[in-house]
Design a protein around this motif. Sequence first.
Motif, PDB file in Angstrom:
ATOM      1  N   ASP A   1      10.813   0.178  -7.942  1.00  0.00           N
ATOM      2  CA  ASP A   1      10.106   1.363  -7.444  1.00  0.00           C
ATOM      3  C   ASP A   1      10.381   2.596  -8.326  1.00  0.00           C
ATOM      4  O   ASP A   1       9.462   3.231  -8.802  1.00  0.00           O
ATOM      5  N   LEU A   2      11.647   2.905  -8.613  1.00  0.00           N
ATOM      6  CA  LEU A   2      11.913   4.102  -9.415  1.00  0.00           C
ATOM      7  C   LEU A   2      11.873   3.855 -10.921  1.00  0.00           C
ATOM      8  O   LEU A   2      11.688   4.779 -11.708  1.00  0.00           O
TER       9      LEU A   2
ATOM     10  N   ARG B   1       6.240  17.059  -8.279  1.00  0.00           N
ATOM     11  CA  ARG B   1       5.123  16.588  -7.470  1.00  0.00           C
ATOM     12  C   ARG B   1       4.814  15.143  -7.832  1.00  0.00           C
ATOM     13  O   ARG B   1       5.229  14.654  -8.889  1.00  0.00           O
ATOM     14  N   VAL B   2       4.096  14.481  -6.962  1.00  0.00           N
ATOM     15  CA  VAL B   2       3.648  13.124  -7.266  1.00  0.00           C
ATOM     16  C   VAL B   2       2.122  13.105  -7.238  1.00  0.00           C
ATOM     17  O   VAL B   2       1.504  13.786  -6.427  1.00  0.00           O
ATOM     18  N   THR B   3       1.554  12.346  -8.147  1.00  0.00           N
ATOM     19  CA  THR B   3       0.096  12.296  -8.248  1.00  0.00           C
ATOM     20  C   THR B   3      -0.341  10.850  -8.467  1.00  0.00           C
ATOM     21  O   THR B   3       0.491   9.982  -8.757  1.00  0.00           O
ATOM     22  N   LEU B   4      -1.647  10.627  -8.343  1.00  0.00           N
ATOM     23  CA  LEU B   4      -2.162   9.325  -8.736  1.00  0.00           C
ATOM     24  C   LEU B   4      -2.284   9.336 -10.256  1.00  0.00           C
ATOM     25  O   LEU B   4      -2.587  10.359 -10.848  1.00  0.00           O
TER      26      LEU B   4
ATOM     27  N   PHE C   1      13.499  10.661  -2.908  1.00  0.00           N
ATOM     28  CA  PHE C   1      14.109  10.505  -4.221  1.00  0.00           C
ATOM     29  C   PHE C   1      15.533  11.030  -4.197  1.00  0.00           C
ATOM     30  O   PHE C   1      15.795  12.115  -3.701  1.00  0.00           O
TER      31      PHE C   1
ATOM     32  N   VAL D   1       5.335   4.525   1.907  1.00  0.00           N
ATOM     33  CA  VAL D   1       4.974   3.107   1.960  1.00  0.00           C
ATOM     34  C   VAL D   1       4.586   2.811   3.404  1.00  0.00           C
ATOM     35  O   VAL D   1       5.382   2.987   4.317  1.00  0.00           O
TER      36      VAL D   1
ATOM     37  N   VAL E   1       0.858  -1.187   0.000  1.00  0.00           N
ATOM     38  CA  VAL E   1       0.000   0.000   0.000  1.00  0.00           C
ATOM     39  C   VAL E   1       0.892   1.234   0.000  1.00  0.00           C
ATOM     40  O   VAL E   1       1.706   1.427   0.896  1.00  0.00           O
ATOM     41  N   VAL E   2       0.736   2.048  -1.025  1.00  0.00           N
ATOM     42  CA  VAL E   2       1.534   3.269  -1.093  1.00  0.00           C
ATOM     43  C   VAL E   2       0.592   4.461  -1.173  1.00  0.00           C
ATOM     44  O   VAL E   2      -0.526   4.343  -1.660  1.00  0.00           O
ATOM     45  N   SER E   3       1.050   5.582  -0.675  1.00  0.00           N
ATOM     46  CA  SER E   3       0.234   6.790  -0.820  1.00  0.00           C
ATOM     47  C   SER E   3       1.155   7.973  -1.016  1.00  0.00           C
ATOM     48  O   SER E   3       2.381   7.855  -0.935  1.00  0.00           O
ATOM     49  N   ILE E   4       0.534   9.106  -1.273  1.00  0.00           N
ATOM     50  CA  ILE E   4       1.320  10.302  -1.540  1.00  0.00           C
ATOM     51  C   ILE E   4       1.508  11.080  -0.248  1.00  0.00           C
ATOM     52  O   ILE E   4       0.550  11.341   0.476  1.00  0.00           O
TER      53      ILE E   4
ATOM     54  N   TRP F   1       6.715  13.158  -1.804  1.00  0.00           N
ATOM     55  CA  TRP F   1       7.166  11.856  -2.308  1.00  0.00           C
ATOM     56  C   TRP F   1       6.176  10.784  -1.886  1.00  0.00           C
ATOM     57  O   TRP F   1       5.084  11.087  -1.374  1.00  0.00           O
ATOM     58  N   VAL F   2       6.576   9.525  -2.084  1.00  0.00           N
ATOM     59  CA  VAL F   2       5.680   8.399  -1.870  1.00  0.00           C
ATOM     60  C   VAL F   2       5.906   7.827  -0.477  1.00  0.00           C
ATOM     61  O   VAL F   2       7.042   7.740  -0.016  1.00  0.00           O
TER      62      VAL F   2
END
Lengths: 261, 330
Positions: A124-125, A224-227, A94, A28, A16-19, A25-26
């Motif tokens: 992952d990356l 930025r990180v997004t879904l 990162f 875990v 399960v990962v989220s922002i 960043w991500v």
Amino acid sequence: MKILVCVKQVPESEAVVSIDKDAGWVDVHDTSVFRMNHFDECAVEAAVQIKEAFPGTTIHIISVGPERSEVVIRRAIGMGADHGTHMVTPGDGFVDPSTLAGWIASLSEASDADLILCGAMSEDLMQGQVGPLMAEYLSLPCATAVVQMTIMPVGEGVHVEREIEGGYREAVALQLPALLTIQTGINQPRYPSLSKLLRANKLKLNTLYVDAMEDSAPLQGVRRVTLPRKLREGVFLEGSASQKAEQLLTILSDRSFLTVL
Amino acid sequence: MKNMQTSGSIVVIAEHFEGEIRPITYELVHFAETLQQFSPAPIKILVLDERAETLAKSLARTTGKDVLGLRAPQLAQYNGQVYTSILHEILRDHPPLYVCIGHSSRGSDYAPGLAMRLKAACITGVSALSVQEDMICFSRDVYGGKINADMVSNTETTVLTVQPGSYGPAPDRDLPKGNVCLKSMTVSPQTSTTLSTTPFQTSDLDFSAARVIVSAGRGIGEEENLELIRDLASVIPQSVVCGSRPVIDLGWLTYDRQIGVTGATVTPDLYLACGISGAAQHVSGMKGSGFIVAINTDPMAAIFNLSDICIVEDLKTFIPVLLEALSNKR
Ligand SMILES: Cc1cc2nc3c(=O)[nH]c(=O)nc-3n(C[C@H](O)[C@H](O)[C@H](O)COP(=O)(O)OP(=O)(O)OC[C@H]3O[C@@H](n4cnc5c(N)ncnc54)[C@H](O)[C@@H]3O)c2cc1C
Ligand SMILES: Nc1ncnc2c1ncn2[C@@H]1O[C@H](COP(=O)(O)O)[C@@H](O)[C@H]1O
């Protein structure tokens, strides 16, 4: 022969990962879901097979990551590697791949190695960069996505086959020292043996601490990180398993993939 | 010759195989044109080949762009070191803004090293572009496609590798053909030599007759569970069992059944993905399917982003329930 293998700890694909908005960043959630990158497992196995064929070979493992990533080094030693270095990073954020490649390339184990093995990609990356960048740092010939390799008689280097699209393979001869990135399917990685794992767990690893500040001028950054975007409607079926099964049968028969009476 | 200088331009490196331009090349041109909207700069195509002339002319005609053909005897076969040294020599004194390369087996082989020589950031597997607060962002998949990261470059030149299939070919227009310039290059001896390029495995599996593909991923867990996938396929007419790379790597299915960038590209009417996470390398081989159904225990799995029907279930229990429900109806 001295071999250096770069291994990374990554989360399981179902983790399960989220922002994490603050960190940009991500995140875990569950730290128990980490394991060795599959591609790197194949790289360790490839190194151990060389060691079995050429007695006197030593295998050094390097991993860069937070405290918990030490276990993947011990696992690689359990598979048959000899020593390990853990470059401890403060967190999980990162790191610019050229910075990371520079860190590893600066180790004496990297400049002394006859062969450096990386995975074709970290799960992952997903960059496929750290290997080729290290090769450039160290001015080594490099072949990526290697699915077969043969160490030639002394002085003749290593012959590899790299996988390309359309079911083709490219045969490449490289002088040693060289860097290869390993593609899965090259071998079936063994499980660590109990006796070797016991030794691995007692072994003192080289531990180095890298300061986040050492990445003062990264070539690239995360804005930025997004879904991810949805490319199709993606209707999630609801209810119990059998209710979902009924719905699916209706959908498939409506579209005449199946006939139900 | 002056118009062939690459300073300040968007450079596309053409990809070709056995005398044919690869589709990714036209996708790169499309990508470059999209980038041009955010960063106005001329687009130049570079093609590296033993002779280069035919390829360069054909590219200039089909894309309307200026093409620089770089030739050297060592380019008879692809070699990463030869590519890097030729491209470095051409680009170092006339730094382009962007160098666009395919995220293919060859592109990803030389792009990072070339970037380092050009002191450029290398952003790989780019699938989309956007602008945020005046900065051009390059989207790429991370965490198996569950998360999208927007990357920015801090360098004067940026090397980008573009995920195949993210951009269709550039739209057809009636363009005057571009200029062609050819240049012979010399390459010093290298520490790696390409020996041959050969087909590894051929297959007589014909996907064109398959209306349905039932595909197994690592999520099946054990080889025995492949039986469930086979049982499911056996009740669906005109179906074939395929799989993702891990299932083929493990030897559970033969290579000709691997779907993805290093396997087959398929477009069945129905693709049933069982225990497949949906990594870009798999998706590029099946995203053209008519209808996509995915069964996965992970509600965040990337495969659900391109599925028509999403089923969050354990395939080991769900497939038997499904088969049971079907047999009750028949
Ligand atoms: C150069 C290169 C080329 C590649 N080429 C290809 C290619 O051609 N084809 C390809 O497929 N891959 C290819 N890959 C690999 C690709 O990146 C992924 O690693 C691979 O597709 C993952 O396969 P998977 O989805 O089956 O496994 P995983 O990513 O491990 O996913 C397993 C999924 O199963 C789910 N799951 C687990 N248990 C269950 C259960 N009981 N019931 C239901 N769901 C469950 C999990 O939630 C997870 O989403 C390539 C990689 C590289 C670097
Ligand atoms: N943090 C790390 N520690 C050790 N090796 C790494 C690390 N990150 C990447 N690598 C190596 O580089 C390969 C490619 O990673 P990437 O460029 O992130 O796709 C991996 O398979 C590893 O072999």
